[in-house]
Design an enzyme around this catalytic site. Structure first.
Site, PDB file in Angstrom:
ATOM      1  CB  CYS A   2      -0.873   0.024   1.257  1.00  9.27           C
ATOM      2  SG  CYS A   2      -1.804  -1.490   1.457  1.00  9.27           S
ATOM      3  NE  ARG A  27       4.409   1.824  -1.033  1.00  8.59           N
ATOM      4  CZ  ARG A  27       5.299   1.511  -0.083  1.00  8.59           C
ATOM      5  NH1 ARG A  27       6.566   1.841  -0.263  1.00  8.59           N
ATOM      6  NH2 ARG A  27       4.957   0.892   1.013  1.00  8.59           N
ATOM      7  CD1 TRP A  72      -0.525  -5.184  -4.235  1.00 13.32           C
ATOM      8  CD2 TRP A  72      -0.301  -6.267  -2.290  1.00 13.32           C
ATOM      9  NE1 TRP A  72       0.015  -6.412  -4.505  1.00 13.32           N
ATOM     10  CE2 TRP A  72       0.156  -7.108  -3.334  1.00 13.32           C
ATOM     11  CE3 TRP A  72      -0.251  -6.747  -0.991  1.00 13.32           C
ATOM     12  CZ2 TRP A  72       0.655  -8.380  -3.123  1.00 13.32           C
ATOM     13  CZ3 TRP A  72       0.253  -8.023  -0.756  1.00 13.32           C
ATOM     14  CH2 TRP A  72       0.682  -8.828  -1.818  1.00 13.32           C
ATOM     15  CG  ASN A  96       1.804  -0.346   4.011  1.00  9.14           C
ATOM     16  OD1 ASN A  96       1.371  -1.444   3.662  1.00  9.14           O
ATOM     17  ND2 ASN A  96       3.011   0.095   3.699  1.00  9.14           N
ATOM     18  N   GLY A  97      -0.041  -2.529   6.129  1.00 12.56           N
ATOM     19  CA  GLY A  97       0.390  -3.617   7.004  1.00 12.56           C
ATOM     20  C   GLY A  97      -0.734  -4.633   7.175  1.00 12.56           C
ATOM     21  CD  GLU A 466      16.899 -11.193 -10.662  1.00 11.19           C
ATOM     22  OE1 GLU A 466      16.445 -11.924  -9.754  1.00 11.19           O
ATOM     23  OE2 GLU A 466      16.411 -10.070 -10.935  1.00 11.19           O
ATOM     24  CE  LYS A 470      13.716  -8.356 -12.388  1.00 10.02           C
ATOM     25  NZ  LYS A 470      14.087  -9.023 -11.205  1.00 10.02           N
ATOM     26  CD  GLU A 473       9.910  -9.337 -10.986  1.00 10.42           C
ATOM     27  OE1 GLU A 473       9.262  -9.027  -9.996  1.00 10.42           O
ATOM     28  OE2 GLU A 473      11.137  -9.294 -11.004  1.00 10.42           O
ATOM     29  CG  HIS A 489      17.553 -36.091 -12.245  1.00  8.54           C
ATOM     30  ND1 HIS A 489      17.941 -37.387 -12.042  1.00  8.54           N
ATOM     31  CD2 HIS A 489      18.689 -35.407 -12.488  1.00  8.54           C
ATOM     32  CE1 HIS A 489      19.262 -37.489 -12.128  1.00  8.54           C
ATOM     33  NE2 HIS A 489      19.739 -36.300 -12.381  1.00  8.54           N
ATOM     34  CE  LYS A 588      11.701  -1.513  -6.313  1.00 13.97           C
ATOM     35  NZ  LYS A 588      12.414  -2.318  -7.312  1.00 13.97           N
TER      36      LYS A 588
HETATM   37  C1  AGP Z   1      12.299  -8.533  -7.850  1.00 14.72           C
HETATM   38  O1  AGP Z   1      12.195  -8.038  -9.189  1.00 14.72           O
HETATM   39  C2  AGP Z   1      11.024  -8.371  -7.063  1.00 14.72           C
HETATM   40  N1  AGP Z   1      10.562  -7.042  -7.109  1.00 14.72           N
HETATM   41  C3  AGP Z   1      11.110  -8.993  -5.688  1.00 14.72           C
HETATM   42  O2  AGP Z   1      11.482 -10.344  -5.858  1.00 14.72           O
HETATM   43  C4  AGP Z   1      12.090  -8.351  -4.688  1.00 14.72           C
HETATM   44  O3  AGP Z   1      13.421  -8.625  -5.080  1.00 14.72           O
HETATM   45  C5  AGP Z   1      11.821  -8.976  -3.310  1.00 14.72           C
HETATM   46  O4  AGP Z   1      10.493  -8.669  -2.950  1.00 14.72           O
HETATM   47  C6  AGP Z   1      12.762  -8.458  -2.228  1.00 14.72           C
HETATM   48  O5  AGP Z   1      12.582  -7.085  -2.057  1.00 14.72           O
HETATM   49  P1  AGP Z   1      13.690  -6.270  -1.197  1.00 14.72           P
HETATM   50  O6  AGP Z   1      14.980  -6.418  -1.959  1.00 14.72           O
HETATM   51  O7  AGP Z   1      13.188  -4.869  -1.142  1.00 14.72           O
HETATM   52  O8  AGP Z   1      13.755  -6.930   0.152  1.00 14.72           O
END
Ligand code: AGP
Length: 593
Positions: A2, A27, A72, A96-97, A466, A470, A473, A489, A588
């Protein structure tokens, strides 16, 4: 997660809050709302969907005091009723939380006559505040009591009817407060404040902020306290596209510059952990891309530092017995420094008397402040939900740590150390060469696929993890990564005619093995995109598309190899016309469990 924005001051608060919420869109959210003081009343307007939908409901009202929120969804579907702000009795809040004990609190409140309209934990929190306030008739006492009643995480902005102040407090979720000549601001993240001032305050756990028309007051345990004023090291332009189509593309292109700045700042004075040798083992703990960076950190630290290093997903680590002792160094990796599971792992490590080091981007974030030591990766403000430049600087941080350890251990000779230093400083130039290549045509060959596989071994496997994340997501294409030797396997049963397989081969020690695995996929019809170091000779029958990477030490080449995969993911998503900077369902910074 949020987004929260509040303003109290001389200007019309409504457009300021809306603008602030828009700067926090990255976010991730699915509904939005605003509450503002109007002629002794509080008007609340909220809507499902984007902020532009909310704006359609706003007339040209004005007010000097407003709070806003982008939600969110965690409890209850994204709709107008569940959107924030929520109002119960004399109290209006945005949150937020996650309030973990909201069910039992709700039952108790209902038995005391409260009724609820939404499915949210936030409305319950609002009713809790209202019920305590009715008992105490004291706003500060009411807010101070919350930490004894609510379990979970929260950042609240609170309005009380017939009071033009904004009250704020937090437990777990971050809040930033700031002032300028026009008034006072509160937000959940830096970009909302940047247009107004670069100086700010961070609210600490359990503190209360009282934001009125002219000033901000901080209260702790019932007493007014003075707080240190901090300065953002981000510029406003970093929170703007400056000509790029998306923040993600801008941030991919910023990598050469931020790597150079990182090297200039740290290379000569990287006395990272003063006495790392006192630790018998290292735990690297993180989530998502930060976890992937940690895997590369493990490989390099073990190879050059000869210290047993294990990498853990934070949401697992915090609930398992990891034999954390005072001889353990726990390294928390986090771009935001606010990821709930990583914070919880940090706090667990400290309870076990382990040493803690934060590798963090956001200055003054919770992980940065609560770790024994912190290394700021100085990647600048990262807006795109899909991290690129922060991930790369996280890897660079581990690389430099391993490089320094290797020299100290005598595993890197002075001659090699000089050669590798040249490669580090040549990295921006090599990345710029990759940035100039065309990835659109390669992306056009795979963007309609439903499944894409990534395979690699050792450090190349970690880079594939990684690259696959990318792609997933931002393009929503299903993608899986396998240790190349593991594919046969089971999963190789999914490889059919035309199935795209991306493979990275830069580790010279196991190149032939990986090529054999690539050929196993080719034999079943796979279309192979190969990312390899230039010097490796691999028969062209092994691949359909080739991306060559300049030869560098394994300490440096990971920061280069990842860039083609970042660009491939970006162009695939762009060809699909997707909302690259704000992918669906993602946030984010995941400040909830
Ligand atoms: C990566 O592209 C994502 N946005 C997500 O996996 C992110 O790396 C993860 O949520 C960790 O966030 P942070 O590095 O702010 O802890």
């Amino acid at each position: 997660m949020c987004g929260i924005m509040g303003y109290n001051g001389k200007q019309n608060a409504i457009p300021i809050v809306i603008k602030g919420l828009k700067s926090l869109e990255y976010r991730g959210y699915d509904s939005a709302g605003i509450a503002y003081l109007k002629d002794e009343n509080v008007k609340i307007i909220k809507e499902k969907g984007r902020i532009t939908e909310l704006e359609k409901l706003l007339d040209d009202d004005s007010s000097n005091t407003a709070i806003g929120h982008t939600r969110w969804a965690t409890h209850g579907s994204p709709n107008r009723i569940n959107a924030h702000p929520h109002n119960v009795g004399d109290v209006i809040i945005v949150h937020n939380g996650i309030i973990e004990n909201y069910s039992e609190l709700k039952e108790k409140l209902i038995s005391n006559g409260y009724t609820f309209k939404s499915e949210t934990d936030t409305e319950v929190a609002c009713a809790v505040i209202d019920s305590i306030y009715k008992e105490t008739n004291d706003k500060i006492k009411t807010i101070e009591k919350l930490k004894d009643v609510l379990k979970g995480s929260y950042a609240f902005l609170i309005l009380f009817k017939n009071d033009n102040k904004i009250y704020t407090t937090r437990c777990g979720s971050p809040l930033i407060l700031a002032s300028n000549i026009d008034g006072n601001y509160i937000a959940s993240d830096i970009p909302a404040i940047l247009p107004y001032t670069k100086e700010y305050y961070l609210l600490d756990e359990g503190e209360i902020g009282i934001v009125d028309f002219e000033k901000i007051e901080f209260i702790k345990n019932g007493n007014i306290i003075k707080k240190e004023k901090l300065t953002f090291n981000f510029s406003v332009s970093e929170a703007e596209l400056v000509g790029y189509k998306h923040f993600m593309l801008k941030e991919i292109n910023e990598q050469p510059h931020i790597i150079k700045e990182f090297l200039d700042y740290y290379f000569e004075n990287f006395d990272l952990i003063k006495d790392i040798s006192k630790y018998k083992k290292i735990h690297i703990v993180a989530c998502g891309s930060a976890y992937h960076a940690g895997l590369i950190g493990k490989y390099l630290i073990e190879k050059y530092g000869h210290i047993e290093t294990n990498v853990y997903i934070a949401s697992e680590y915090r609930y398992s017995d990891n034999f954390i002792t005072k001889d353990t160094l726990v390294i928390l990796v986090s771009q935001s420094g606010e990821t709930a599971d990583t914070i919880a792992s940090l706090r667990l490590a400290k309870e076990c008397k382990a040493g803690t080091l934060g590798i963090v981007n956001v200055v003054g974030s919770t992980i940065a402040r609560e770790s024994d030591e912190v290394i700021y990766i100085n990647a600048g403000c990262e807006i795109a939900v899909a991290t690129t430049k922060a991930y790369t600087n996280q890897v660079l941080t581990f690389s430099l740590l391993a490089y320094k350890l290797g020299i100290k251990n005598g595993l890197i000779s002075n001659e090699d150390a000089l050669e590798i230093k040249k490669e580090y400083y040549n990295l921006p130039n090599e990345i710029n060469k990759i940035l100039k290549l065309d990835y659109k045509s390669l992306a056009s060959k795979i963007y309609k696929q439903n499944d894409i596989f990534f395979i690699g071994r050792l450090i190349d496997y970690y880079l594939c993890l990684e690259g696959s994340l990318k792609l997933k997501e931002i393009s929503y294409i299903h993608s899986e990564t396998y240790a190349a030797g593991e594919l046969k396997h089971g999963t190789i049963s999914l490889i059919d005619e035309g199935t795209p397989v991306v493979s990275i081969v830069t580790d010279t020690s196991i190149c032939e093995k990986t090529v054999s695995n690539i050929n196993e996929t080719k034999a079943r019809g796979a279309n192979v995109i190969l990312v390899k170091r230039k010097s490796l000779v691999i028969d062209e029958t092994c691949y359909d598309e080739l991306i060559e990477i300049t030869d560098m030490s394994d300490l440096v080449i990971p920061m280069l190899s990842i860039v083609p995969l970042q660009l491939l993911a970006y162009h695939v998503a762009d060809l699909k016309g997707l909302d690259i900077d704000k992918p669906k369902n993602l946030a984010k910074s995941v400040t909830v469990e």
